[in-house]
Design an enzyme around this catalytic site. Sequence first.
Site, PDB file in Angstrom:
ATOM      1  CE  LYS A  89       2.897  -2.342  -4.678  1.00  0.00           C
ATOM      2  NZ  LYS A  89       2.780  -2.240  -3.217  1.00  0.00           N
ATOM      3  N   GLY A  90       0.303   2.181  -7.177  1.00  0.00           N
ATOM      4  CA  GLY A  90      -0.683   2.422  -8.229  1.00  0.00           C
ATOM      5  C   GLY A  90      -0.447   3.740  -8.939  1.00  0.00           C
ATOM      6  CG  ASP A 150      -1.752  -1.243   1.328  1.00  0.00           C
ATOM      7  OD1 ASP A 150      -2.302  -1.672   0.309  1.00  0.00           O
ATOM      8  OD2 ASP A 150      -1.809  -1.828   2.428  1.00  0.00           O
ATOM      9  CD  GLN A 179       0.633  -8.878  -2.191  1.00  0.00           C
ATOM     10  OE1 GLN A 179       1.418  -9.558  -2.817  1.00  0.00           O
ATOM     11  NE2 GLN A 179      -0.628  -8.765  -2.556  1.00  0.00           N
ATOM     12  N   GLY A 238      -4.470  -4.635  -4.458  1.00  0.00           N
ATOM     13  CA  GLY A 238      -5.549  -3.844  -5.042  1.00  0.00           C
ATOM     14  C   GLY A 238      -5.302  -2.365  -4.981  1.00  0.00           C
ATOM     15  CG  HIS A 239      -3.720  -0.094  -7.472  1.00  0.00           C
ATOM     16  ND1 HIS A 239      -2.643  -0.947  -7.410  1.00  0.00           N
ATOM     17  CD2 HIS A 239      -3.968   0.123  -8.757  1.00  0.00           C
ATOM     18  CE1 HIS A 239      -2.273  -1.233  -8.632  1.00  0.00           C
ATOM     19  NE2 HIS A 239      -3.042  -0.605  -9.476  1.00  0.00           N
ATOM     20  CB  THR A 244      -8.112  -5.906  -0.999  1.00  0.00           C
ATOM     21  OG1 THR A 244      -7.335  -5.527  -2.131  1.00  0.00           O
ATOM     22  CG2 THR A 244      -8.596  -7.328  -1.203  1.00  0.00           C
TER      23      THR A 244
HETATM   24  P1  IMP Z   1      -2.560 -12.814   2.372  1.00  0.00           P
HETATM   25  O1  IMP Z   1      -1.670 -12.290   1.305  1.00  0.00           O
HETATM   26  O2  IMP Z   1      -4.017 -12.590   2.106  1.00  0.00           O
HETATM   27  O3  IMP Z   1      -2.253 -14.237   2.732  1.00  0.00           O
HETATM   28  O4  IMP Z   1      -2.259 -11.960   3.700  1.00  0.00           O
HETATM   29  C1  IMP Z   1      -1.016 -12.050   4.392  1.00  0.00           C
HETATM   30  C2  IMP Z   1      -0.597 -10.691   4.934  1.00  0.00           C
HETATM   31  O5  IMP Z   1      -0.281  -9.835   3.835  1.00  0.00           O
HETATM   32  C3  IMP Z   1      -1.680  -9.977   5.740  1.00  0.00           C
HETATM   33  O6  IMP Z   1      -1.043  -9.221   6.754  1.00  0.00           O
HETATM   34  C4  IMP Z   1      -2.301  -9.037   4.726  1.00  0.00           C
HETATM   35  O7  IMP Z   1      -2.900  -7.926   5.335  1.00  0.00           O
HETATM   36  C5  IMP Z   1      -1.070  -8.649   3.922  1.00  0.00           C
HETATM   37  N1  IMP Z   1      -1.390  -8.229   2.553  1.00  0.00           N
HETATM   38  C6  IMP Z   1      -1.731  -8.999   1.505  1.00  0.00           C
HETATM   39  N2  IMP Z   1      -1.925  -8.260   0.408  1.00  0.00           N
HETATM   40  C7  IMP Z   1      -1.686  -6.987   0.757  1.00  0.00           C
HETATM   41  C8  IMP Z   1      -1.684  -5.760   0.024  1.00  0.00           C
HETATM   42  O8  IMP Z   1      -1.935  -5.691  -1.182  1.00  0.00           O
HETATM   43  N3  IMP Z   1      -1.358  -4.648   0.751  1.00  0.00           N
HETATM   44  C9  IMP Z   1      -1.039  -4.702   2.056  1.00  0.00           C
HETATM   45  N4  IMP Z   1      -1.011  -5.822   2.761  1.00  0.00           N
HETATM   46  C10 IMP Z   1      -1.334  -6.966   2.123  1.00  0.00           C
END
Ligand code: IMP
Length: 420
Positions: free
Chosen positions: A16-17, A13, A220, A40-41, A296
């Site tokens: 990057k978008g 977050d 991420q 997601g963005h 998301t």
């Molecule tokens: P997962 O990717 O859904 O398995 O989540 C694992 C960890 O990564 C959790 O702490 C989520 O909140 C974090 N996470 C997954 N995708 C994102 C993202 O796009 N932005 C920020 N945190 C993320």
Amino acid sequence: MRADLIVGIQWGDEGKGKVVDLLAQEYEIVCRYQGGHNAGHTIVVDGRTIALHLIPSGILNPQALNIIGNGVVLSPQALIQEMEQFDDLRGRLLISDKAHLIFSYHEEIDRAKERLRGKNAIGTTGRGIGPAYADKVSRQGHRVGELRDVARLHEKILDYFATNEAYFKALGVEPPKPQALRAELERYQEALAPFIADVTGYLWEALREGKRPILLEGAQGTMLDIDHGTYPYVTSSNTIAAGACTGLGLAPRDIGRTIGIAKAYCTRVGNGPFPTEELGPEGERLRQQGHEFGTTTGRPRRCGWFDAVAARYACRLNGCDEVALMKLDVLDGFERVRICVAYRYRGEEIDYLPSDLEEVEPVYIELEGWDRVRGIRDYQALPPQARAYIDRIEALIQTPITIISTSPDRRDTILRKEGP
Ligand code: IMP
């Protein structure tokens, strides 16, 4: 020719978008290499809000081809829904036949496991990301290319459920009904078959020809990397630059300019260590001023000060040539701002990341805040306190800050191409 890369250097977050959107105009091929619809963005184009989770941001540039690499875990249902926001995407989207599929049972397993973890829950997005990667690594996953032969894939999924019956029973996850599963797979085949391709071969050819600039878009952030992040509170893929090689079939020498993306402060969603987290009113102020709620999942993000120790580590891990510092305007009006320059760890002061980040306490320097940078587009026009803040971060992370964002608007961006 080489492919340029954008990677988050915090906990995701980072904004990057906006950078990808800004740069996507310069690139003709934009690729995702890991993660899934946990990312997601939202981008506003001509007053229309478009939510992107899986489709690379190059989709907003009509000239660009968008690629989903083998390192991505792909929910056909989520992708099809996302594709419906656009007119016919044929010729503008390619999906690797080697990307792994996420089915609804992966999401159910994800949620069931989080429930069972109780207070040790990771705080996942519940999108089935971990279980899909687990199936891939334990060699029982199903790949996008298998959608070409639905009858065979159907049989394989039923076999998979038979083999893992005891496991699914224990988790309370129901096997799919054979008939409904067959219909679901046929729907996916119909919608996605025209986009399935050998994207690695395609990229090799594009690199050899050297005519179409390529951008690789990380999802991420570095601190959520499965190997180098705050394990086990991480996502299940290699979010760092190296993930682009495995996630697309590129060699290290195919990677060119690497841009790290950081916010001017830090946020994290989900559980796990976050040394600079502010639990008091300053954290709340960052959350409100920065609109720090997940795109998301809508969850409020945890907020805190810029962590220069973690950012320096991330710059080294990714080999960042430069850094974009996003959302500087969110710090507008703070009387003083802090930067974490070291950690206190087992009675010592250290400037590196120990593997058990939970045990560290931040050591801060404090700088004078500023009134307002919002909307400023020229470095020299920034208040001197803001310039001092940027210069200090730049020195600490040992990487030039070449892009500074002062509002969500694409135009409110300072470009310092020549670096410091
Ligand atoms: P997962 O990717 O859904 O398995 O989540 C694992 C960890 O990564 C959790 O702490 C989520 O909140 C974090 N996470 C997954 N995708 C994102 C993202 O796009 N932005 C920020 N945190 C993320």
